[in-house]
Motif scaffolding. Structure first.
Motif, mmCIF file in Angstrom:
data_model
loop_
_atom_site.group_PDB
_atom_site.id
_atom_site.type_symbol
_atom_site.label_atom_id
_atom_site.label_comp_id
_atom_site.label_asym_id
_atom_site.label_seq_id
_atom_site.Cartn_x
_atom_site.Cartn_y
_atom_site.Cartn_z
ATOM 1 N N LEU A 162 62.466 -48.784 -23.796
ATOM 2 C CA LEU A 162 62.802 -47.396 -24.099
ATOM 3 C C LEU A 162 62.490 -47.013 -25.547
ATOM 4 O O LEU A 162 62.470 -45.823 -25.872
ATOM 5 C CB LEU A 162 64.289 -47.137 -23.828
ATOM 6 N N ALA A 163 62.276 -48.005 -26.414
ATOM 7 C CA ALA A 163 62.013 -47.701 -27.827
ATOM 8 C C ALA A 163 61.062 -48.730 -28.402
ATOM 9 O O ALA A 163 61.417 -49.548 -29.248
ATOM 10 C CB ALA A 163 63.323 -47.664 -28.612
ATOM 11 N N THR A 164 59.833 -48.681 -27.928
ATOM 12 C CA THR A 164 58.800 -49.630 -28.350
ATOM 13 C C THR A 164 57.964 -49.017 -29.474
ATOM 14 O O THR A 164 58.234 -47.907 -29.939
ATOM 15 C CB THR A 164 57.879 -49.980 -27.171
ATOM 16 N N ASP A 165 56.916 -49.728 -29.867
ATOM 17 C CA ASP A 165 56.006 -49.214 -30.895
ATOM 18 C C ASP A 165 54.919 -48.318 -30.302
ATOM 19 O O ASP A 165 54.088 -47.783 -31.054
ATOM 20 C CB ASP A 165 55.344 -50.381 -31.642
ATOM 21 N N ALA A 166 54.910 -48.159 -28.992
ATOM 22 C CA ALA A 166 53.854 -47.367 -28.347
ATOM 23 C C ALA A 166 53.939 -45.901 -28.761
ATOM 24 O O ALA A 166 55.036 -45.371 -28.980
ATOM 25 C CB ALA A 166 53.972 -47.482 -26.830
#
Length: 252
Positions: A162-166
């Motif tokens: 839900l909170a990646t670097d993507a």
């Protein structure tokens, strides 16, 4: 107890037709709408039962097969009880299908689902609520950010990534979300490590989103899904209480 009617429906999208399940109270009265987003295993008897439980509580619930581009549900053959450790080939087949459902496609499809609900005589006027499970929590946050005028509440449970670097990570949708958000994280979830939980919390806070993020201690990733090895009854019932409270706050 409210009687429930469940029917199969087809929803035209920009890329084809999504098969879906619709559950609603049997009296035919328009009720507040809930869009339920599946986990990776997709539209199957357990998710229909979850939709029925929400319909019993007084809502009209739509559960689309978000993998419709790959066929009607079930997209892969599933056993009655899903134990990924015993049947790794199931998830191996589903994983590339999951990855193919990008944020852009999700928001586009959500437009079709939300239009269908807006036009349905069984859904009350006004914005709807979303609830999503595993990958469905990701889809719910993308949808809330992509259609803020149509979404009043978001529930997300044991969501991953839900909170990646993507660049399109779901937490980046926070600045566009106007809904109230409730997230029930699984404990020790490799798909949502503590640093992602913190990044998500900070994004929601900075954006001024009304939100609650809670960790369900002892509950595994997938804890709401009663037909899987991850099921945790205590966590699942806590999720029902939190979700129904959110819906009551939203719709009265």
């Amino acid at each position: 107890m409210t009687s429930v009617q469940g029917t199969a429906v087809d929803i035209p999208t920009e890329d084809g037709v999504a098969d879906a399940y619709l559950a609603r109270p049997g009296d035919g009265t328009p009720r507040p709408g809930v869009l339920l987003y599946q986990d990776a295993f997709g539209l199957r008897p357990h998710l229909r039962a979850m939709a029925d439980r929400l319909a019993e509580a007084g809502y009209t619930v739509l559960v689309p097969n978000v993998f419709y581009r790959h066929g009607r549900a079930p997209v892969v053959e599933l056993p009655e009880f899903i134990d990924p450790a015993a049947r790794p080939e199931i998830f191996e087949t589903l994983y590339p299908i999951m990855l193919s459902l990008t944020s852009e496609l999700t928001v586009r499809d959500a437009g079709a689902y939300l239009r269908w609900m807006e036009q349905s005589e069984l859904v009350a006027d006004g914005p709807v609520a979303l609830t999503g499970y595993c990958m469905g929590a990701r889809l719910a946050l993308w949808t809330a950010g992509g259609h803020p005028d149509r979404v009043a509440a978001v529930g997300g449970f044991h969501g991953g990534h839900l909170a990646t670097d993507a660049p399109d990570s779901p937490h980046r949708s926070a600045e566009h979300i106007t809904a109230e958000v409730y997230l029930g994280h699984a404990d020790n979830d490799s798909a949502l490590p503590p640093e992602q939980m913190q990044r998500l919390e900070e994004a929601l806070t900075t954006a001024g989103v009304r939100h609650t993020c809670e960790v369900y201690e002892g509950a595994q990733h997938g804890y709401t899904q009663a037909d899987t090895a991850a099921y945790d009854e205590q966590g699942a019932e806590r999720h029902w209480a939190a979700l129904l409270d959110l819906l009551k706050r939203t719709f009265g």
